[in-house]
Each structure stands twice: as C-alpha cells, then as structure tokens.
Design an enzyme around this catalytic site. Structure first.
Site, PDB file in Angstrom:
ATOM      1  N   GLY A  14      -9.467  -0.325  -4.937  1.00 17.13           N
ATOM      2  CA  GLY A  14      -9.918  -0.745  -3.603  1.00 17.13           C
ATOM      3  C   GLY A  14     -10.542   0.406  -2.828  1.00 17.13           C
ATOM      4  N   ARG A  18      -9.869   0.059   5.700  1.00 18.61           N
ATOM      5  CA  ARG A  18      -9.174   0.408   6.944  1.00 18.61           C
ATOM      6  C   ARG A  18      -8.928   1.912   7.092  1.00 18.61           C
ATOM      7  NH1 ARG A  18      -4.624  -4.095   5.750  1.00 18.61           N
ATOM      8  NH2 ARG A  18      -5.448  -3.770   3.656  1.00 18.61           N
ATOM      9  N   GLY A  80      -9.983  -8.609  -5.787  1.00 17.16           N
ATOM     10  CA  GLY A  80      -8.585  -8.912  -5.483  1.00 17.16           C
ATOM     11  C   GLY A  80      -7.607  -8.265  -6.446  1.00 17.16           C
ATOM     12  N   ARG A 335      -5.195  37.519  -0.005  1.00 14.09           N
ATOM     13  CA  ARG A 335      -6.148  36.562  -0.574  1.00 14.09           C
ATOM     14  C   ARG A 335      -6.053  36.518  -2.098  1.00 14.09           C
ATOM     15  NH1 ARG A 335     -11.427  38.587   1.573  1.00 14.09           N
ATOM     16  NH2 ARG A 335     -12.177  36.902   0.230  1.00 14.09           N
TER      17      ARG A 335
HETATM   18  C1  UD1 Z   1      -0.737  -6.405  -1.049  1.00  9.94           C
HETATM   19  C2  UD1 Z   1      -0.087  -7.751  -1.430  1.00  9.94           C
HETATM   20  C3  UD1 Z   1       0.923  -8.144  -0.364  1.00  9.94           C
HETATM   21  C4  UD1 Z   1       1.957  -7.042  -0.204  1.00  9.94           C
HETATM   22  C5  UD1 Z   1       1.286  -5.697   0.099  1.00  9.94           C
HETATM   23  C6  UD1 Z   1       2.329  -4.600   0.026  1.00  9.94           C
HETATM   24  C7  UD1 Z   1      -1.761  -9.090  -2.681  1.00  9.94           C
HETATM   25  C8  UD1 Z   1      -2.740 -10.193  -2.610  1.00  9.94           C
HETATM   26  N1  UD1 Z   1      -1.120  -8.766  -1.550  1.00  9.94           N
HETATM   27  O1  UD1 Z   1      -1.461  -6.611   0.165  1.00  9.94           O
HETATM   28  O2  UD1 Z   1       1.570  -9.347  -0.759  1.00  9.94           O
HETATM   29  O3  UD1 Z   1       2.852  -7.381   0.863  1.00  9.94           O
HETATM   30  O4  UD1 Z   1       0.285  -5.420  -0.905  1.00  9.94           O
HETATM   31  O5  UD1 Z   1       1.806  -3.368   0.375  1.00  9.94           O
HETATM   32  O6  UD1 Z   1      -1.565  -8.544  -3.747  1.00  9.94           O
HETATM   33  N2  UD1 Z   1      -6.851  -3.278  -5.230  1.00  9.94           N
HETATM   34  C9  UD1 Z   1      -7.689  -3.165  -6.318  1.00  9.94           C
HETATM   35  N3  UD1 Z   1      -8.688  -4.060  -6.471  1.00  9.94           N
HETATM   36  C10 UD1 Z   1      -8.915  -5.066  -5.593  1.00  9.94           C
HETATM   37  C11 UD1 Z   1      -8.052  -5.181  -4.474  1.00  9.94           C
HETATM   38  C12 UD1 Z   1      -7.035  -4.268  -4.317  1.00  9.94           C
HETATM   39  O7  UD1 Z   1      -7.530  -2.273  -7.152  1.00  9.94           O
HETATM   40  O8  UD1 Z   1      -9.851  -5.855  -5.818  1.00  9.94           O
HETATM   41  C13 UD1 Z   1      -5.775  -2.288  -5.074  1.00  9.94           C
HETATM   42  C14 UD1 Z   1      -5.931  -1.455  -3.819  1.00  9.94           C
HETATM   43  O9  UD1 Z   1      -6.660  -0.279  -4.110  1.00  9.94           O
HETATM   44  C15 UD1 Z   1      -4.494  -1.169  -3.409  1.00  9.94           C
HETATM   45  C16 UD1 Z   1      -3.700  -2.308  -3.996  1.00  9.94           C
HETATM   46  O10 UD1 Z   1      -4.546  -2.971  -4.917  1.00  9.94           O
HETATM   47  O11 UD1 Z   1      -4.021   0.038  -3.944  1.00  9.94           O
HETATM   48  C17 UD1 Z   1      -3.251  -3.294  -2.918  1.00  9.94           C
HETATM   49  O12 UD1 Z   1      -4.393  -3.757  -2.208  1.00  9.94           O
HETATM   50  P1  UD1 Z   1      -4.370  -3.895  -0.634  1.00  9.94           P
HETATM   51  O13 UD1 Z   1      -5.709  -4.345  -0.191  1.00  9.94           O
HETATM   52  O14 UD1 Z   1      -3.812  -2.689  -0.008  1.00  9.94           O
HETATM   53  O15 UD1 Z   1      -3.340  -5.132  -0.489  1.00  9.94           O
HETATM   54  P2  UD1 Z   1      -2.512  -5.523   0.785  1.00  9.94           P
HETATM   55  O16 UD1 Z   1      -3.383  -6.238   1.729  1.00  9.94           O
HETATM   56  O17 UD1 Z   1      -1.770  -4.349   1.299  1.00  9.94           O
HETATM   57 CA    CA Z   2      -1.713  -2.158   0.899  1.00 11.87          CA
END
Ligand code: UD1
Ligand code: CA
Length: 465
Positions: A14, A18, A80, A335
């Site tokens: 991701g 934010r 996702g 240094r």
């Molecule tokens: C996610 C969970 C939520 C949980 C929360 C806890 C889902 C749909 N939701 O939400 O239930 O309460 O974490 O912190 O799983 N990522 C990818 N590829 C993508 C999307 C995300 O690699 O396409 C990775 C992001 O880099 C991140 C992680 O997945 O490290 C979680 O994604 P994030 O967008 O932070 O999910 P939350 O909205 O926090």
């Molecule tokens: Ca998160």
C-alpha cells in the site's frame, strides 16, 4: 508433537495515502528500523524462516531495505488486502502447514505474540485464527462478529459497518494464522463488492464459515502491541510506545535511564550493566556500549562502539570507537572511522575524523585531528590543527608515541612527527620532525628593553601640545 511448517506474509504494497509521504508506508521507521523490517524480525522470531513481503508502491525501496533475508511478491495495482495476499500464493503452492499474515504497519508486534498466535492455531486446529483486541475507541478498524460459541463469523470494515456493529469494540488487528491450503483455495474467490471496491482479506472469514470451516479469535490484552500506523501521528505514538518498551528493557537489564522522557535508544542498541544514560541523549543504529560508562547529557551517538568505564559528555559520536576508560567532551565531535585509545582524553571543542589515537593520548582543547594517527601517551596541545586537505586531496599526519605537540600548532599533511619528539607552540610544521627532536617553525621572538616605557613617555610629551 512437532509443529507443522509455518510460513509468513507481510502486506506492504500500500501507498499509505494518509502518511502524506513519498516513501511507502512500511518503510517509515520506528525507533530507527523500518516498520516492515520490524515485522519481518517478529516473524523470524516466531519461527518463519523467510517471510514473504508483498510489495508494490515504492517496492524497489522496500526490497533494498529488507534485503535477501525475505522473499518478495509484487502487487502491481493496490486492489485490497485480499488481492495483496493472493499475490503471494505462487510462493506458497504445496506448502503443507500454516501461514501467518500481518500488515506492514504494526511496528510493535513481537515475535512472542506471533508465536502465541501460531501455537494456539495449531492446538485448536482452526482453519483460521485471528488476533483481536478490545479498544475504547475502535473507530477505523474492522469489527469482529462472533457467533454464540465465540467463533468469528465475520469481520466488518468500519466503512461498511452498521451503527449497531460500530458499537462493537472488539477489533480485527489484521494479524492472522491460516491453514495454507484453506487460504489459497479461498483467495481467488473473494469479491470486491463493498464500499471501497477492494478485495478484502477480512472476507476470507465469511468464506471459511460458508465452507463450514472454523475461525477462532485469540484476544490479546496488550492492545498497544497491535497499533496500526496509518498516519504520521500514529507513527509518532507508535515510536513513543516502542521507545518506552526499549528503555524498560535496558532498565530491567541493569542500565540506569535517568530521564525516560528525554532519552531515545534505538532498537538494535546494546548496553552493559551499570552504565548510566543521562537526559537528552539519543543512542542510535548499531551502537554497543560497555559496562559502567556514563553517556550524556545532551549527547547523540550513532553506530558507535563505546567500551567499559567511558565518559561521553555533551558530545556527538558517529561511527566511532571509544576504547575502555576513554572520555570525551563536553562538545566533542567524533566523526566516522575514529578510534580513541584506552584511557585517552578528548576535551572540549575537539573534532576527530578518520584518525586512530593510541592509549593514554590527551587532546584536551580546541583541536582538529583529521586523517592521521597519534601514538600512545602523546600530548596534543590546545588549538592543534591537522591540515589534512590541500583543496584536492586528503593527506595524513602521523604523530609518534609520547610526542608533545605545543599549543596552536599547525601540522601541514603529509607530515610525520617521530616518537618522543616535541613541537614548539605556535609552529607551522611542513617538514617531518625526527624521533626525539624538537620541531620549531615560527618567527623568533625579539625583546626590546625599555621600549614600552619610552614609547609611553613620547606619547605623553606629544599629547600635551
Ligand atoms: C485493515 C483491516 C481491518 C483491520 C486493520 C487493522 C482489511 C480490509 N482491513 O484495515 O479490518 O482492523 O487493518 O490495522 O484488511 N495493503 C497492500 N495492498 C493493498 C492494500 C493494502 O499490500 O492493496 C497493505 C498495506 O500496505 C498495509 C496493510 O495491507 O500494510 C493493511 O492495509 P491498510 O490500508 O492499512 O488497512 P486498514 O484500513 O488499516
Ligand atoms: Ca492499517
């Protein structure tokens, strides 16, 4: 019973919108180490040999930072968390055990917690075990929905939750353990029919239930450990929480932390018994400090090695070695590639760079020791400068054992002062000084007897007119 094989997936593709950053979110550091690296370490601590990191946004940077101790799967488009997990499927085909799945943004997660999760998962034989916590403010997190027997039947994202479900304060930490085969069978079947149009990993819970499988929760009391970092303020809060844990670990191991509020110690720093860390001190990187030393106040130490019984007072050290019982400061700047010998003394306003000082050397005031060596017990007078740079290249100054360099000496490198030699104060030394010789390079002093008295008398006589 022998534990089945355990794999691990870290979701770090991701962008972290934010965070408002050019860097991918998982590469932001907490206490000096990128979040994804902290999680990879926790996974290894739980017995995962080579975590699989799903990378996408800024993926090249992540691969570079985490190196060859992880495997990588690419998610070209961020569709996702479910889709991200699917990208790791090829690396898991035929895997006969279970797999931990974590996000890349939970920097406080420990190896012990992941091990507990995996052990619980293997003991119950569940298809999936999800780590949950109760939060006083669950806003933003996915909510855990349980059935009458306490099993998890669904996880509803905040954005998709009804007002009733939003009241539920048990949240999904996004840290799971799945039977690998179950996960691989379900991932391709996920749909993106939700408010964000994403393939949610959380929907695997509903799918497992639909297949009459079982999803167990494991509730962690330590909610701080499960903090997910989505913006810079949460990054700051996670840093503060991890910092406190690190300080406590050192305190419990016999290090005195005088003021935890103004002391920062990085994840990889090691400190031995009875060392005192004074306020406003930051110790970073791969720094190692021996026993009974005193560091700070107002000190920054990066990637350095400090021995036993050393004193570092109001100073800045980077990539430096201080051997036992040496001391520096106040206001020393040590240094890269400096070695301060046993029992040596570096005083105020002294800068040392790429120089090796033997044992018992004294450089007490206002000097620059750059590119050279100083033999054992040599004394470097106040205001001594190693002129190491001619505008094109750097040259070395070598000072022998027991040499005595008078104050305000300028040593024009390349130049050598032999063992036991002396240099007269105020000299500009451009030629080598042999062992046990005296080097003197300055205008010879003249004394004019009665000159001052006569001059004053003349002035007084002329001023009367
Ligand atoms: C996610 C969970 C939520 C949980 C929360 C806890 C889902 C749909 N939701 O939400 O239930 O309460 O974490 O912190 O799983 N990522 C990818 N590829 C993508 C999307 C995300 O690699 O396409 C990775 C992001 O880099 C991140 C992680 O997945 O490290 C979680 O994604 P994030 O967008 O932070 O999910 P939350 O909205 O926090
Ligand atoms: Ca998160």
């Amino acid at each position: 019973m022998e534990r089945p094989p355990l794999a691990g997936i870290i979701l770090a593709a991701g962008k972290g919108t934010r965070m408002k950053s050019e860097l991918p979110k998982a590469l932001h550091s907490v206490c000096g180490v990128p979040m994804a690296e902290l999680i990879a370490r926790a996974m290894r601590g739980a017995g995962v040999e080579r975590p699989i990191v799903v990378v996408g946004h800024g993926g090249d940077l992540l691969v570079k930072a985490l190196g060859n101790k992880c495997d990588y799967a690419w998610q070209k488009e961020q569709l996702g968390t479910g889709h991200a997990t699917l990208m790791a499927a090829d690396l898991l085909r035929g895997h006969k055990g279970s797999v931990l799945v974590t996000p890349g943004d939970t920097p406080l997660l420990s190896g012990a917690a992941l091990r507990l999760l995996a052990d619980h998962h293997f003991e119950t034989g569940a298809d999936c075990t999800v780590a949950t916590v109760h939060l006083t403010n669950p806003t933003g997190y996915g909510r855990v929905v349980r059935d009458g027997r306490g099993n998890v039947v669904a996880i509803v994202e905040d954005k998709d939750a009804s007002d009733e479900i939003k009241l539920n304060n048990e949240i999904n930490t996004s840290i799971y353990c799945f039977k690998t085969k179950v996960l691989l069978d379900i991932l391709p079947t996920l749909k993106n029919e939700n408010s964000q149009g994403e393939f949610y990993l959380t929907d695997t819970v509903t799918a497992i239930n639909a297949n009459r499988g079982m999803v167990h929760p494991i509730v962690f009391g330590d909610f701080e450990m499960m903090i997910g970092v989505n913006d810079r303020w949460q990054l700051a809060e996670a840093s503060k929480a991890l910092k406190t844990r690190i300080l406590k670990r050192h305190a419990h191991a016999g290090v005195t932390i005088v003021d935890p509020d103004t002391t920062f110690i990085g994840v990889d720093v090691e400190i031995d018994l009875d060392t005192v860390i004074n306020p406003m001190t930051s110790i970073e990187g791969n720094t190692r400090i021996g026993a009974q030393s005193e560091i700070g106040p107002n000190t920054k130490v990066i990637n350095s090695t400090i021995g036993n019984g050393c004193i570092v007072l109001m100073s800045h050290l980077n990539d430096t070695t201080m051997l036992d019982r040496s001391r520096c400061g106040p206001f020393a700047n040590l240094r890269p590639a400096s070695i301060i010998g046993e029992g040596s003394k570096i005083g105020n306003f002294v800068e040392v760079k790429n120089a090796t000082l033997g044992p018992g050397v004294s450089v007490s005031h206002l000097s620059y020791i750059g590119d050279g060596s100083v033999g054992a017990t040599a004394n470097i007078g106040a205001g001594t400068i190693f002129c190491n740079y001619d505008g094109f290249s750097k040259h070395r100054t070598e000072i022998g054992e027991d040499a005595f360099i008078g104050s305000n000496t300028t040593l024009v490198a390349p130049v050598t002062v032999g063992d036991g030699a002396m240099v007269a104060a105020g000299s500009v030394i451009t030629h080598n000084v042999a062992a046990h010789a005296l080097g003197i390079g300055r205008g010879r002093q003249e004394v004019k007897e009665q000159w001052a008295a006569q001059w004053r008398k003349r002035k007084q006589a002329t001023d009367k007119h």
